[in-house]
Design a protein around this motif. Structure first.
Motif, short mmCIF file in Angstrom:
data_model
loop_
_atom_site.label_atom_id
_atom_site.label_comp_id
_atom_site.label_asym_id
_atom_site.label_seq_id
_atom_site.Cartn_x
_atom_site.Cartn_y
_atom_site.Cartn_z
N GLY A 180 18.51 -8.66 -12.42
CA GLY A 180 17.86 -9.73 -13.18
C GLY A 180 16.25 -9.54 -13.33
N ARG A 181 15.54 -10.26 -14.09
CA ARG A 181 14.16 -10.16 -14.33
C ARG A 181 13.13 -10.61 -13.25
N THR A 182 13.75 -11.39 -12.31
CA THR A 182 13.21 -11.78 -10.95
C THR A 182 13.31 -10.93 -9.81
N SER A 183 14.00 -9.76 -9.88
CA SER A 183 14.22 -8.57 -8.96
C SER A 183 12.85 -8.09 -8.69
N TYR B 43 12.16 -4.95 -11.01
CA TYR B 43 11.79 -5.19 -12.26
C TYR B 43 10.35 -6.01 -12.36
N GLN B 44 10.13 -6.83 -11.33
CA GLN B 44 8.62 -7.45 -11.35
C GLN B 44 7.71 -6.45 -11.17
N VAL C 164 8.27 -2.85 -13.81
CA VAL C 164 8.31 -3.22 -15.51
C VAL C 164 7.21 -4.35 -15.88
N VAL C 165 7.11 -5.20 -15.01
CA VAL C 165 6.43 -6.44 -15.53
C VAL C 165 4.92 -5.93 -15.01
N GLU D 23 13.11 0.36 -17.93
CA GLU D 23 14.54 -0.17 -17.46
C GLU D 23 14.67 -0.07 -16.07
#
Length: 498
Positions: free
Chosen positions: A351-354, A357-358, A361-362, A369
């Motif tokens: 998920g985007r809160t992992s 990813y944070q 990616v962010v 990805e």
């Protein structure tokens, strides 16, 4: 706009309602009823009378891990072949078909032997190819294509399919509840009387599937190289579909012997979930399957993968976007560390809160990805894999170093209680969703009965995950996320400068 407290309240209501709708306040352990027949066949039944349908999963504990050097790819190939019918289904006249099948096999075997000879006579090859083509043409007139599938469809069946994994093979369908005897007739006939037909044409289909899914697919090619590098001796290193030379050299005799030995009651678990009466199910399954010979119990794989003693790296060159996959050896279920890795999986990559990813990616914008997953099976010790796609102009090397920083942080800093609780809730919701449908529950029952040896692993899962602590996560990260335990696979674009 809903406040954060409001969202938490809504999530709690959703979780409670989902649990209540699935379990009706009755534990799963009380809903599953089981019966073992004298020939070893195991039957699991869950009665759900909210709709007049049922899901049937017939799972055989035979996968690609059970193959040897002489028959790799056979479990997957048999999944194809066992849809071709039986002595009763898939044929217009089995008595007339039988000698043709024998002639096709004799010719195909001779052709395969000749192809393996480096000095084969081209004229002799062409003559055998012509004869095989002629025999197959004659045989086609006797074949009824997809007869079992069409029978199920005419009687309201949906989702008729099968799949093969490293660990098992499952045949599935959902039917109206008054079609239990139809299902028992078709599937017991397949177990007792399956016919190896259209072997050589189907072998070409599988070779094309392999070319499409691996040889010309960068993701499949990278994954295949990752497994073959991470495992040195264990059969988990081989692709489910087999290597190209394996597939080309499979014979009808190989398929028949493997099928007759293992695709039998002693290795089979059946789950029936839906508007089914348990006593009726026991009687029906006993009537159609109970008299079948037990077969041979699939032996445990004796080969144990040695402990890895240093980092392994492999590069795959392909005209595609660069990609990085990093795998770490880990124990499988029911080891406590396997539960811990389910928690780690959620923390790092779901998920985007992992975290990955944070971070990647962010915040750092190094990757486009991220993904984490367990592979390639669960009957034996396996891998935890982290997959990353760099964001141009960043390199695989930059992403790899950033990944290791996050793994070191996981080993060094305790996960907060709030994060752990979010992970537990997410795992609980994911499990409940998978149990909500008849098909989902039937799938999980046969899976855990086959892989873990007891479907009760499923009902005990939430309690086990609830005991995982921040210290458990840190200890596992320290123990397994080491350089000597990792395998790195890199997909490198053609012509890319180092």
């Amino acid at each position: 706009m809903i406040s954060s407290k409001g969202w938490r309240r809504l999530a709690a209501v959703f979780l409670f309602s989902l649990w209540a709708s699935i379990c009706h306040a009755q534990p799963l352990a009380d809903k599953v009823r089981e019966h073992v027949f004298p020939n070893g066949l195991q039957l699991l039944v869950v009665e759900r009378h909210n709709a007049p349908t049922f899901a049937a999963y017939l799972t055989v504990g035979v996968g690609s891990v059970d193959e040897t050097n002489g028959n790799r790819g056979l479990a997957h190939f048999l999944e194809h072949l066992r849809f071709k019918g039986t002595q009763m289904l898939g044929t217009r006249d089995y008595k007339a078909e039988k000698p043709l099948l024998a002639a096709i096999e004799e010719t195909g075997d001779a052709l395969d032997r000749l192809r393996r000879r480096p000095t084969a006579d081209p004229k002799e090859l062409a003559a055998l190819e012509d004869r095989l083509r002629d025999l197959q043409q004659q045989h086609r007139a006797l074949v009824v294509t997809d007869e079992a599938s069409n029978i199920y469809a005419r009687h309201g069946g949906v989702g008729y399919n099968a799949f093969t994994s490293k660990d098992l093979t499952s045949y599935i369908v959902s039917l109206p509840s008054n079609k239990l005897e139809l299902w028992a007739t078709v599937e017991s006939d397949r177990m007792a009387n399956a016919v190896i037909r259209e072997f050589y044409t189907e072998r070409e289909v599988v070779l094309e599937e392999r070319r499409r899914s691996y040889d010309s697919n960068p993701n499949g090619l990278l994954y295949e190289h990752l497994l073959a590098t991470a495992f040195t001796v264990h059969p988990y290193r081989h692709p489910i579909i087999g290597w190209p030379s394996d597939i080309r050299n499979l014979s009808p005799r190989d398929a028949r012997e493997f099928m007759d030995r293992y695709y039998a009651p002693v290795n089979t678990v059946i789950a029936l979930v839906g508007a089914i009466d348990f006593d009726e199910a026991v009687a029906m399954v006993g009537r159609y399957f109970g008299h079948l010979p037990a077969g041979t119990l699939v032996p445990e794989v004796a080969t144990v993968e040695p402990a890895q003693r240093g980092e392994r790296r492999v590069k795959v060159t392909f005209d595609a976007q660069p990609k990085l996959e990093v795998a770490f050896h880990k124990p499988t279920l029911p080891s406590r560390d396997d539960y811990v890795f389910d928690v780690i999986d959620q923390i790092l990559g779901q998920g985007r809160t992992s975290r990955l990813y944070q971070s990647l990616v962010v915040e750092k914008q190094l990757a486009t990805e991220v993904a984490t997953y367990g592979a390639p099976g669960s009957r034996y010790d396996n891998l935890f894999v982290i997959s990353l796609v760099p964001r141009y102009p960043h390199t695989v090397e930059e992403v790899e170093q950033a990944l290791y920083q996050e793994l070191e942080r996981l080993a060094r800093e305790p996960v907060s209680n709030a994060d752990l609780e979010r992970v537990r809730n997410r795992l609980r919701v994911d499990q409940l969703r998978s149990l909500q449908s008849n098909s989902g529950l039937a799938s999980m029952l046969t899976y855990f009965q086959t892989v873990a040896g007891d479907w009760r692993y499923l009902s005990d899962y939430d309690r086990q995950v609830a005991t995982i602590t921040a210290e458990d996560v840190m200890a596992a990260a320290s123990r397994y996320f080491t350089s000597e335990n990792r395998t790195v696979a890199i997909l490198e674009a053609k012509g890319q400068r180092p």
